[in-house]
Design a protein around this motif. Structure first.
Motif, PDB file in Angstrom:
ATOM      1  N   ILE A  69     -23.031   1.097  39.009  1.00  0.00           N
ATOM      2  CA  ILE A  69     -23.520   1.903  40.128  1.00  0.00           C
ATOM      3  C   ILE A  69     -22.336   2.553  40.837  1.00  0.00           C
ATOM      4  O   ILE A  69     -22.346   3.734  41.163  1.00  0.00           O
ATOM      5  CB  ILE A  69     -24.325   1.043  41.123  1.00  0.00           C
ATOM      6  CG1 ILE A  69     -25.466   0.307  40.405  1.00  0.00           C
ATOM      7  CG2 ILE A  69     -24.853   1.901  42.260  1.00  0.00           C
ATOM      8  CD1 ILE A  69     -26.498   1.203  39.774  1.00  0.00           C
ATOM      9  N   HIS A  70     -21.293   1.756  41.069  1.00  0.00           N
ATOM     10  CA  HIS A  70     -20.033   2.270  41.620  1.00  0.00           C
ATOM     11  C   HIS A  70     -18.926   1.293  41.230  1.00  0.00           C
ATOM     12  O   HIS A  70     -19.037   0.091  41.485  1.00  0.00           O
ATOM     13  CB  HIS A  70     -20.103   2.411  43.138  1.00  0.00           C
ATOM     14  CG  HIS A  70     -18.984   3.234  43.708  1.00  0.00           C
ATOM     15  ND1 HIS A  70     -17.680   2.789  43.743  1.00  0.00           N
ATOM     16  CD2 HIS A  70     -18.975   4.489  44.244  1.00  0.00           C
ATOM     17  CE1 HIS A  70     -16.912   3.720  44.286  1.00  0.00           C
ATOM     18  NE2 HIS A  70     -17.673   4.757  44.605  1.00  0.00           N
ATOM     19  N   PRO A  71     -17.846   1.763  40.603  1.00  0.00           N
ATOM     20  CA  PRO A  71     -16.821   0.843  40.088  1.00  0.00           C
ATOM     21  C   PRO A  71     -16.111   0.033  41.160  1.00  0.00           C
ATOM     22  O   PRO A  71     -15.517  -1.001  40.850  1.00  0.00           O
ATOM     23  CB  PRO A  71     -15.845   1.777  39.363  1.00  0.00           C
ATOM     24  CG  PRO A  71     -16.095   3.136  39.932  1.00  0.00           C
ATOM     25  CD  PRO A  71     -17.543   3.178  40.286  1.00  0.00           C
ATOM     26  N   ASP A  72     -16.156   0.479  42.420  1.00  0.00           N
ATOM     27  CA  ASP A  72     -15.488  -0.266  43.486  1.00  0.00           C
ATOM     28  C   ASP A  72     -16.441  -1.133  44.298  1.00  0.00           C
ATOM     29  O   ASP A  72     -16.027  -1.753  45.284  1.00  0.00           O
ATOM     30  CB  ASP A  72     -14.767   0.710  44.434  1.00  0.00           C
ATOM     31  CG  ASP A  72     -13.592   1.394  43.764  1.00  0.00           C
ATOM     32  OD1 ASP A  72     -12.995   0.773  42.857  1.00  0.00           O
ATOM     33  OD2 ASP A  72     -13.280   2.544  44.113  1.00  0.00           O
ATOM     34  N   ALA A  73     -17.722  -1.174  43.925  1.00  0.00           N
ATOM     35  CA  ALA A  73     -18.688  -2.009  44.646  1.00  0.00           C
ATOM     36  C   ALA A  73     -18.413  -3.478  44.352  1.00  0.00           C
ATOM     37  O   ALA A  73     -18.079  -3.849  43.229  1.00  0.00           O
ATOM     38  CB  ALA A  73     -20.103  -1.630  44.243  1.00  0.00           C
ATOM     39  N   LYS A  74     -18.560  -4.330  45.354  1.00  0.00           N
ATOM     40  CA  LYS A  74     -18.199  -5.732  45.212  1.00  0.00           C
ATOM     41  C   LYS A  74     -19.341  -6.669  45.604  1.00  0.00           C
ATOM     42  O   LYS A  74     -19.107  -7.804  46.017  1.00  0.00           O
ATOM     43  CB  LYS A  74     -16.962  -6.055  46.063  1.00  0.00           C
ATOM     44  CG  LYS A  74     -15.744  -5.193  45.736  1.00  0.00           C
ATOM     45  CD  LYS A  74     -14.531  -5.671  46.467  1.00  0.00           C
ATOM     46  CE  LYS A  74     -13.313  -4.779  46.295  1.00  0.00           C
ATOM     47  NZ  LYS A  74     -13.183  -4.081  45.037  1.00  0.00           N
ATOM     48  N   GLY A  75     -20.591  -6.229  45.466  1.00  0.00           N
ATOM     49  CA  GLY A  75     -21.732  -7.071  45.804  1.00  0.00           C
ATOM     50  C   GLY A  75     -22.117  -7.998  44.668  1.00  0.00           C
ATOM     51  O   GLY A  75     -21.352  -8.241  43.734  1.00  0.00           O
ATOM     52  N   SER A  76     -23.344  -8.492  44.729  1.00  0.00           N
ATOM     53  CA  SER A  76     -23.831  -9.485  43.776  1.00  0.00           C
ATOM     54  C   SER A  76     -24.254  -8.853  42.454  1.00  0.00           C
ATOM     55  O   SER A  76     -24.741  -7.721  42.415  1.00  0.00           O
ATOM     56  CB  SER A  76     -25.026 -10.239  44.367  1.00  0.00           C
ATOM     57  OG  SER A  76     -24.647 -10.961  45.515  1.00  0.00           O
ATOM     58  N   ASN A  77     -24.063  -9.617  41.390  1.00  0.00           N
ATOM     59  CA  ASN A  77     -24.639  -9.326  40.087  1.00  0.00           C
ATOM     60  C   ASN A  77     -25.654 -10.428  39.795  1.00  0.00           C
ATOM     61  O   ASN A  77     -25.572 -11.520  40.359  1.00  0.00           O
ATOM     62  CB  ASN A  77     -23.561  -9.320  39.009  1.00  0.00           C
ATOM     63  CG  ASN A  77     -22.450  -8.323  39.304  1.00  0.00           C
ATOM     64  OD1 ASN A  77     -22.568  -7.152  39.017  1.00  0.00           O
ATOM     65  ND2 ASN A  77     -21.355  -8.803  39.901  1.00  0.00           N
ATOM     66  N   LEU A  78     -26.586 -10.156  38.899  1.00  0.00           N
ATOM     67  CA  LEU A  78     -27.649 -11.126  38.650  1.00  0.00           C
ATOM     68  C   LEU A  78     -27.778 -11.460  37.169  1.00  0.00           C
ATOM     69  O   LEU A  78     -27.593 -10.592  36.315  1.00  0.00           O
ATOM     70  CB  LEU A  78     -28.992 -10.600  39.153  1.00  0.00           C
ATOM     71  CG  LEU A  78     -29.136 -10.367  40.663  1.00  0.00           C
ATOM     72  CD1 LEU A  78     -30.525  -9.833  40.976  1.00  0.00           C
ATOM     73  CD2 LEU A  78     -28.864 -11.641  41.442  1.00  0.00           C
ATOM     74  N   TYR A  79     -28.119 -12.719  36.904  1.00  0.00           N
ATOM     75  CA  TYR A  79     -28.490 -13.143  35.562  1.00  0.00           C
ATOM     76  C   TYR A  79     -29.975 -13.457  35.603  1.00  0.00           C
ATOM     77  O   TYR A  79     -30.400 -14.459  36.195  1.00  0.00           O
ATOM     78  CB  TYR A  79     -27.691 -14.379  35.137  1.00  0.00           C
ATOM     79  CG  TYR A  79     -28.036 -14.864  33.742  1.00  0.00           C
ATOM     80  CD1 TYR A  79     -27.545 -14.192  32.629  1.00  0.00           C
ATOM     81  CD2 TYR A  79     -28.841 -15.973  33.553  1.00  0.00           C
ATOM     82  CE1 TYR A  79     -27.851 -14.620  31.343  1.00  0.00           C
ATOM     83  CE2 TYR A  79     -29.155 -16.418  32.273  1.00  0.00           C
ATOM     84  CZ  TYR A  79     -28.662 -15.737  31.177  1.00  0.00           C
ATOM     85  OH  TYR A  79     -28.969 -16.162  29.911  1.00  0.00           O
ATOM     86  N   ALA A  80     -30.770 -12.561  35.013  1.00  0.00           N
ATOM     87  CA  ALA A  80     -32.226 -12.727  35.004  1.00  0.00           C
ATOM     88  C   ALA A  80     -32.708 -12.569  33.575  1.00  0.00           C
ATOM     89  O   ALA A  80     -33.018 -11.454  33.136  1.00  0.00           O
ATOM     90  CB  ALA A  80     -32.889 -11.701  35.915  1.00  0.00           C
TER      91      ALA A  80
END
Length: 458
Positions: A69-80
């Motif tokens: 979404i944006h290479p500098d974004a630092k939020g959560s990733n999900l394993y679903a």
């Protein structure tokens, strides 16, 4: 902890993996050197596993990631995983098979830990065994049960998000109306979309198989030759490729790196109605001879006739004359661009027909899709200035089409040649062609890399 036959087999593949890593790093070191001895200690099984269990915290296995979404974004990733998602009628990550590819985000320097977890024994990866708390893997990791459990817990955390779920200022966010009152803030949910990376990878693999596999090439060849074939032909018109990560696609994710940063975008366009029956230009030496296939088009005949009539009237050589001449020329160039795009809508490879007598430069121009399956055609196209030859042929054609009473020569030839070379539509078509060829070469290189990796693993 008692060692079973299966646990011994798992330990063997673990030790083989560690040894292969050691051999690769020790290849250029002198066996009697201090660096070699330090490496030997580092790659003892227990030492390497301890270090891997520590470094695994720098990675996260995900199915939905944020950095695309944006290479500098630092939020959560999900394993679903698919089985955890609601089943519905539209395509989504829930349709992925059991053997889907999970992605990895985090420190690229720790990716060897993920490669370790992806090794398989008896058809099941170590990661799957870790997540299932497999007792045989626990026995294989260490002779000490307490140590095995510590490592199992560390490795299993690779699918867990770090910290609390959070978005980021550089991430996309969407206010979604869940109620009926659009002026009431409480009636909205704030959504933070993530990139369905596992689904995108599966789509990428499927499209590449449909485009580059031997079966797909044979099916398209059979279609061109009018033969029946067992394999269906799949086509993806107007597809684009989005590059992620620039020269370092591994900074986005592991799967993005495997794709060379390429992520396919399928066309979402309104229907295009065919207003005429477009056929491939077979049994002709050129589409730009006189009058030729291009010159016989109704709109082209009309424009060339009007321009010829205007010039034959010997208008004054003033700004008005030049502007009107340039307007006619621009409309003829628009028709050339339209003709080019209509030729590109034909099934790729039509220029390979035995009845095609076009020069190779015109085949390169009008049948670019043939480069997808024909390696000789692709190489020749990449090493030929076919746009320059097309400009030369167009200028010659227009000189002849306007000739007769008009004394047209080298000066006019150079003018038409220059007009085509700087025409905006022509430039857009060439830019689009260049991007398509670059994406095609990247795809072919990725396919070669995958095949080489598969051969090595085999």
């Amino acid at each position: 902890m008692e060692m079973t036959q299966q646990a011994a087999g798992i330990r063997e593949v673990i030790e083989r993996f560690i040894k292969e890593r050691f051999d690769a790093k020790a290849e250029k070191l002198a066996p009697d050197g201090s660096k070699y001895q330090a490496l030997v200690e580092q790659f003892q099984r227990d030492a390497w596993l301890e270090d891997a269990a520590r470094r695994v915290s720098q990675l996260q296995v995900v199915t939905h990631s944020l950095k695309p979404i944006h290479p500098d974004a630092k939020g959560s990733n999900l394993y679903a995983p698919p089985e955890s998602l609601d089943k519905h009628s539209v395509v989504g990550s829930h349709v992925l098979p059991i053997d889907f590819d999970g992605d990895v985000v985090g420190n690229a320097a720790a990716l060897d830990v993920y490669k370790f977890l992806k090794i398989e024994y008896d058809g099941t990866s170590l990661l799957e065994r870790v997540l299932e708390d497999d007792a045989e893997l626990a026995r294989a990791l260490s002779d000490t049960p307490e140590q095995s459990q510590v490592w199992m817990q560390s490795f299993s955390a690779i699918t867990e998000p770090r910290g609390e779920h959070a978005s980021h200022t550089r991430a996309k966010q969407v206010y979604w109306l869940t109620g009926e009152d659009a002026v009431d803030n409480e009636e909205f949910h704030l959504l933070a979309p993530l990139y369905a990376t596992s689904l995108a990878h599966r789509v990428f693999q499927a499209i590449n198989h449909d485009r580059f596999s031997d079966m797909a090439k044979e099916a398209r060849k059979a279609k061109r030759e009018g033969r029946a074939g067992e394999q269906e032909v799949h086509d993806y018109p107007n597809m684009a490729a989005q590059k992620m990560g620039g020269t370092k696609p591994q900074n986005i994710s592991q799967l993005n790196s495997e794709r060379g940063g390429n992520n396919y975008l399928l066309a979402s366009l309104p229907p295009r109605w065919n207003v005429r029956d477009i056929r491939p230009p077979l049994k002709v030496d050129s589409v730009l001879d006189e009058p030729g296939i291009f010159g016989r088009r109704k709109e082209v005949r009309s424009l060339v006739g009007d321009l010829k009539h205007f010039l034959e009237a010997a208008p004054n050589t003033d700004m008005h004359t030049r502007d009107l001449r340039d307007d006619y020329t621009a409309m003829i160039l628009d028709e050339l661009a339209l003709f080019t795009m209509q030729m590109h809508e034909l099934s790729p490879g039509w220029s390979a027909d035995e009845n095609c007598r076009l020069s190779m430069e015109e085949a390169f121009w009008l049948d670019p899709g043939r480069a997808q399956d024909d390696s000789d055609f692709r190489e020749a196209r990449n090493n030929t200035d076919w746009p320059g030859e097309v400009r030369r042929r167009f200028a010659n054609w227009l000189n002849k089409a306007l000739g007769g009473k008009l004394p047209l020569g080298d000066v006019e030839f150079r003018h038409w040649h220059k007009e085509l070379s700087r025409d905006a539509n022509q430039q857009r078509l060439l830019d689009s062609d260049r991007r398509w060829m670059e994406a095609l070469m990247d795809d072919l290189e990725s396919i070669d890399d995958w095949q080489e990796e598969g051969d090595e693993q085999g």
